[in-house]
Design a protein around this motif. Structure first.
Motif, PDB file in Angstrom:
ATOM      1  N   SER A  95       0.494  -0.812  -0.104  1.00  0.00           N
ATOM      2  CA  SER A  95      -0.017   0.027   0.231  1.00  0.00           C
ATOM      3  C   SER A  95       1.128   1.676  -0.226  1.00  0.00           C
ATOM      4  O   SER A  95       1.940   1.231   0.104  1.00  0.00           O
ATOM      5  CB  SER A  95      -1.384  -0.569   1.301  1.00  0.00           C
ATOM      6  N   TYR A  96       0.673   2.465  -0.226  1.00  0.00           N
ATOM      7  CA  TYR A  96       0.854   3.267  -0.091  1.00  0.00           C
ATOM      8  C   TYR A  96       1.794   3.799   0.965  1.00  0.00           C
ATOM      9  O   TYR A  96       2.649   4.358   1.110  1.00  0.00           O
ATOM     10  CB  TYR A  96       0.244   5.004  -0.597  1.00  0.00           C
ATOM     11  N   LYS A  97       0.644   3.666   1.877  1.00  0.00           N
ATOM     12  CA  LYS A  97       1.343   4.401   3.198  1.00  0.00           C
ATOM     13  C   LYS A  97       2.366   3.265   3.926  1.00  0.00           C
ATOM     14  O   LYS A  97       3.169   3.344   4.417  1.00  0.00           O
ATOM     15  CB  LYS A  97       0.590   3.533   4.350  1.00  0.00           C
ATOM     16  N   THR A  98       2.645   1.463   2.908  1.00  0.00           N
ATOM     17  CA  THR A  98       3.648   1.254   3.279  1.00  0.00           C
ATOM     18  C   THR A  98       4.865   1.432   2.572  1.00  0.00           C
ATOM     19  O   THR A  98       6.264   1.274   3.550  1.00  0.00           O
ATOM     20  CB  THR A  98       3.094  -0.441   3.315  1.00  0.00           C
ATOM     21  N   ILE A  99       5.078   1.707   1.794  1.00  0.00           N
ATOM     22  CA  ILE A  99       5.756   2.649   0.915  1.00  0.00           C
ATOM     23  C   ILE A  99       6.008   4.082   1.330  1.00  0.00           C
ATOM     24  O   ILE A  99       7.281   3.354   1.406  1.00  0.00           O
ATOM     25  CB  ILE A  99       5.356   2.067  -0.552  1.00  0.00           C
ATOM     26  N   GLU A 100       5.317   4.857   1.953  1.00  0.00           N
ATOM     27  CA  GLU A 100       5.869   5.270   2.359  1.00  0.00           C
ATOM     28  C   GLU A 100       6.986   5.007   3.750  1.00  0.00           C
ATOM     29  O   GLU A 100       7.801   6.246   3.863  1.00  0.00           O
ATOM     30  CB  GLU A 100       4.875   6.527   2.591  1.00  0.00           C
ATOM     31  N   MET A 101       6.431   4.017   4.579  1.00  0.00           N
ATOM     32  CA  MET A 101       6.865   3.890   5.954  1.00  0.00           C
ATOM     33  C   MET A 101       8.632   4.148   5.815  1.00  0.00           C
ATOM     34  O   MET A 101       9.377   3.676   5.920  1.00  0.00           O
ATOM     35  CB  MET A 101       6.102   3.595   6.871  1.00  0.00           C
ATOM     36  N   ASN A 102       8.882   2.605   4.212  1.00  0.00           N
ATOM     37  CA  ASN A 102       9.949   2.471   4.204  1.00  0.00           C
ATOM     38  C   ASN A 102      10.439   3.457   3.422  1.00  0.00           C
ATOM     39  O   ASN A 102      11.633   3.292   4.177  1.00  0.00           O
ATOM     40  CB  ASN A 102       9.127   1.038   3.447  1.00  0.00           C
TER      41      ASN A 102
END
Length: 436
Positions: free
Chosen positions: A204-211
């Motif tokens: 997800s966009y949120k997961t990619i952002e966190m990584n």
């Protein structure tokens, strides 16, 4: 301009110090001759011996690392999901799928998911580029990951670094996953391929952002895995996917996108072995840094400014502080994700950009950070199809003609009382200069 096929890429190898030599620089699908009359080095992926591509693929699928053959994997899986790269990668997906076609056709439940990460979905032409001759037969079973569709995501756990793993729910639904990737150096993840099919590929966009926030670290560099917080977070995040049955296919390409090697089987073992092969191709020795670096993003990695930034990052490794780095990229689709551009244009200087990033991170800011770091270190010029205003917003100086721009950089260095020395990376997105 000349067609790329008119040139032997081997001309790039080990050209050093020569006076008045013409060097083909890729621009889109064509090449432009650059006349270089100063001491220089051309740094490019190494020429490696290539065997029969079909045989390489067939042998890899029959003799995978740490697993039984692909045929056994397919026979023992009630349903299968195949993750493939989007068109921003030169992965020879179509060639691999052509070798797998008979096995896949016989299976009752095979689907494909294009692992776009946060990129846009493919165009019709790009679908045919990715899937090749099997496209028409399987196109009704092809799905495109959209990181922004929260309803398509499923929460699977959290990494030790705090990255919340929201993945496309098709992954956990199918559980039997075939991954087709390509391994090459990556400017902040260390390398592409392997675990990147899942994070960021179908996250997800949120997961990619966190990584990707970890990309702000100085340890997030090309070739770095151990100690690289981005790479370590990706690998750690895979622990929440331990219940998946994954058959990994990792390809390694030559500079002109020929197939050099392919390693199949266990996700991590195949990735590690492909990394060793990738280093043989993409790590090129450089005798010294240059006060001029010309670095090109070759097709298809010239799709937009967002992707072309990788050529800048690699070029910086061979650039003297205070020098000039020239990006050559057509940027066929424009800017790409404009989050990083919005940040760059909201600040007056590259130093101001870094201060704004400290105030709060959004996906795309890592691109802005990497570009701003180069802008603090040296001057950035760009030759592309983008308009001048957009280029300036990105803190680059817009230029038109490759030859004229290079000559102007030479004169600028001379005006500073220095002897010009150029490092030229015709395949800048794929070349990691290693100082001898």
């Amino acid at each position: 301009m000349n067609k790329a096929s008119d040139y032997e890429l081997s001309r790039y190898n080990n050209i050093r110090g020569g006076i008045s030599i013409k060097i083909p620089i890729p621009y889109g699908k064509e090449f432009v001759d650059l006349d270089v009359k100063i001491p220089h080095e051309v740094i490019a992926p190494n020429q490696v011996e290539v065997g029969d591509e079909s045989q390489i693929i067939t042998e890899s699928l029959k003799s995978p690392v740490g697993m039984k053959s692909l045929e056994d994997f397919v026979k023992n899986s009630d349903k299968i999901l195949i993750l493939v790269n989007d068109a921003t990668r030169p992965t020879p997906t179509a060639k691999v799928l052509a070798e797998m076609a008979d096995i896949l056709t016989e299976h009752e439940d095979v689907r494909f998911l294009v692992a776009t990460g946060a990129h846009r979905g493919p165009t019709e032409d790009e679908f045919r580029y990715i899937f090749g001759e099997i496209y028409d037969a399987f196109k009704d079973r092809i799905f495109v990951h959209d990181a922004r569709k929260d309803e398509d995501m499923e929460y699977l756990g959290i990494s030790s670094n705090g990255t919340e793993m929201y993945l496309n729910k098709m992954v956990n639904e199918y559980k039997n996953i075939i991954v087709i990737g390509s391994v090459e150096p990556h400017y902040f993840a260390g390398y592409t391929g392997g675990r990147k099919a899942f994070l960021p590929g179908v996250a997800s966009y949120k997961t990619i952002e966190m990584n990707h926030k970890h990309a702000l670290s100085d340890a997030a560099q090309p070739l770095a895995i151990k100690g690289n917080p981005v790479a370590e977070d990706m690998e750690d995040a895979m622990k929440v996917l331990k219940n998946l049955n994954v058959f990994s296919i990792q390809t390694v390409l030559t500079a002109d996108h020929g197939l050099y090697a392919m390693v199949s089987g266990d996700l991590f073992k195949s990735f590690d072995m492909a990394v060793e092969k990738a280093n043989e191709v993409f790590c090129a020795k450089c005798s010294r840094k240059g006060n001029i670096v010309l670095t090109a993003a070759p097709y298809p990695m010239d799709i937009d400014l967002y992707q072309s930034q990788k050529a800048l990052e690699n070029g910086k490794l061979a650039l003297e502080e205070g020098g000039v780095i020239i990006l050559v990229s057509k940027c066929r689709d424009g800017v790409g994700d404009d989050t990083f551009l919005n940040l760059l244009c909201s600040a007056n200087t590259c130093e101001d950009v870094m201060c704004k990033i400290d105030e709060g991170y959004k996906l795309g800011y890592h691109k802005a950070a990497k570009m701003a770091q180069i802008g603090v270190y040296a001057e950035m010029w760009a030759i592309s199809d983008l308009d001048d205003k957009t280029i300036r917003m990105a803190k680059l100086q817009p230029c038109m003609d490759i030859q004229e721009t290079f000559n102007r950089a030479v004169e600028k260095v001379k005006e500073q009382g220095k002897e010009p020395y150029a490092i030229i990376l015709p395949q800048g997105s794929l070349t990691v200069p290693l100082l001898e």
